[in-house]
Scaffold this active site. Sequence first.
Site, mmCIF file in Angstrom:
data_model
loop_
_atom_site.group_PDB
_atom_site.id
_atom_site.type_symbol
_atom_site.label_atom_id
_atom_site.label_comp_id
_atom_site.label_asym_id
_atom_site.label_seq_id
_atom_site.Cartn_x
_atom_site.Cartn_y
_atom_site.Cartn_z
ATOM 1 N N LYS A 185 0.192 8.659 6.671
ATOM 2 C CA LYS A 185 1.543 8.295 7.084
ATOM 3 C C LYS A 185 1.901 8.889 8.464
ATOM 4 O O LYS A 185 1.198 9.774 8.961
ATOM 5 C CB LYS A 185 2.526 8.755 6.000
ATOM 6 N N TYR A 241 7.071 -2.167 0.899
ATOM 7 C CA TYR A 241 7.751 -1.360 -0.115
ATOM 8 C C TYR A 241 8.827 -2.140 -0.873
ATOM 9 O O TYR A 241 9.732 -1.522 -1.455
ATOM 10 C CB TYR A 241 8.351 -0.104 0.526
ATOM 11 N N ASN A 292 5.269 12.559 3.024
ATOM 12 C CA ASN A 292 4.269 13.176 2.155
ATOM 13 C C ASN A 292 2.822 12.839 2.513
ATOM 14 O O ASN A 292 1.949 12.802 1.661
ATOM 15 C CB ASN A 292 4.578 12.896 0.680
ATOM 16 N N HIS A 352 -0.479 7.819 1.344
ATOM 17 C CA HIS A 352 -0.162 6.878 0.263
ATOM 18 C C HIS A 352 -1.445 6.606 -0.515
ATOM 19 O O HIS A 352 -2.522 6.574 0.072
ATOM 20 C CB HIS A 352 0.351 5.562 0.861
ATOM 21 N N GLU A 367 -2.161 -4.495 -1.586
ATOM 22 C CA GLU A 367 -1.910 -3.666 -0.404
ATOM 23 C C GLU A 367 -3.049 -3.783 0.611
ATOM 24 O O GLU A 367 -2.810 -3.815 1.826
ATOM 25 C CB GLU A 367 -1.716 -2.210 -0.839
HETATM 26 N N1 LIG Z 1 13.168 10.663 -4.204
HETATM 27 C C1 LIG Z 1 12.565 10.254 -3.087
HETATM 28 N N2 LIG Z 1 13.084 10.505 -1.881
HETATM 29 C C2 LIG Z 1 12.478 10.082 -0.746
HETATM 30 N N3 LIG Z 1 11.318 9.402 -0.729
HETATM 31 C C3 LIG Z 1 10.761 9.141 -1.912
HETATM 32 C C4 LIG Z 1 11.350 9.545 -3.135
HETATM 33 N N4 LIG Z 1 10.560 9.126 -4.133
HETATM 34 C C5 LIG Z 1 9.533 8.489 -3.558
HETATM 35 N N5 LIG Z 1 9.662 8.504 -2.232
HETATM 36 C C6 LIG Z 1 8.772 7.923 -1.242
HETATM 37 O O1 LIG Z 1 8.523 6.578 -1.590
HETATM 38 C C7 LIG Z 1 7.157 6.391 -1.438
HETATM 39 C C8 LIG Z 1 6.550 5.284 -2.229
HETATM 40 O O2 LIG Z 1 5.183 5.231 -1.900
HETATM 41 P P1 LIG Z 1 4.272 6.547 -1.967
HETATM 42 O O3 LIG Z 1 3.895 6.781 -3.389
HETATM 43 O O4 LIG Z 1 3.255 6.452 -0.947
HETATM 44 O O5 LIG Z 1 5.228 7.743 -1.503
HETATM 45 C C9 LIG Z 1 6.552 7.697 -1.912
HETATM 46 C C10 LIG Z 1 7.474 8.695 -1.250
HETATM 47 O O6 LIG Z 1 7.090 8.977 0.067
#
Ligand SMILES: Nc1ncnc2c1ncn2[C@@H]1O[C@@H]2COP(=O)(O)O[C@H]2[C@H]1O
Length: 139
Positions: free
Chosen positions: A11, A51, A114, A117, A128
């Site tokens: 990311k 998304y 984070n 993905h 995807e």
């Molecule tokens: N509570 C949250 N607040 C902000 N971002 C979130 C939250 N929950 C999920 N995400 C983001 O949404 C993303 C969905 O795809 P990912 O699983 O890659 O990673 C997830 C997080 O980065």
Amino acid sequence: MTTNRTFTMIKPDAVANGHIGNILAMITNAGFKIVSLKLTQLTVADAKAFYAVHAERPFYGELVKFMSSGPIVAAILEKENAVADFRTLIGATNPAEAAEGTIRKLYATSMGENAVHGSDSDENAMIESNFHFAGREQF
Ligand SMILES: Nc1ncnc2c1ncn2[C@@H]1O[C@@H]2COP(=O)(O)O[C@H]2[C@H]1O
């Protein structure tokens, strides 16, 4: 049917922080073969579409803004049990809960930013992968 493939993105936070090389090394050292790879950037429309499943969530706007904010690395990875094993390698979505030695424990800064993905199912891995890569880019 299991495809033994998963889809990942490094990311914008991890790319900006200079972690592409270390993360790709962790991925290959864990036994994943890279079968597609590129540095790219999502437009706002791309991020909204990618998304779309999260469109009703309160964090959707923030997620779309962040994911289109800078370059990402997109990749398709191959390994037996790829989806589950990759989710183990990256760790929990919230880095505060990620296990020691996982990519998110090492490189993620928050729930939103984070670092990586990982697809959550074989079906989504295929969707995807095809979102990001043409057939001739999937080796
Ligand atoms: N509570 C949250 N607040 C902000 N971002 C979130 C939250 N929950 C999920 N995400 C983001 O949404 C993303 C969905 O795809 P990912 O699983 O890659 O990673 C997830 C997080 O980065």
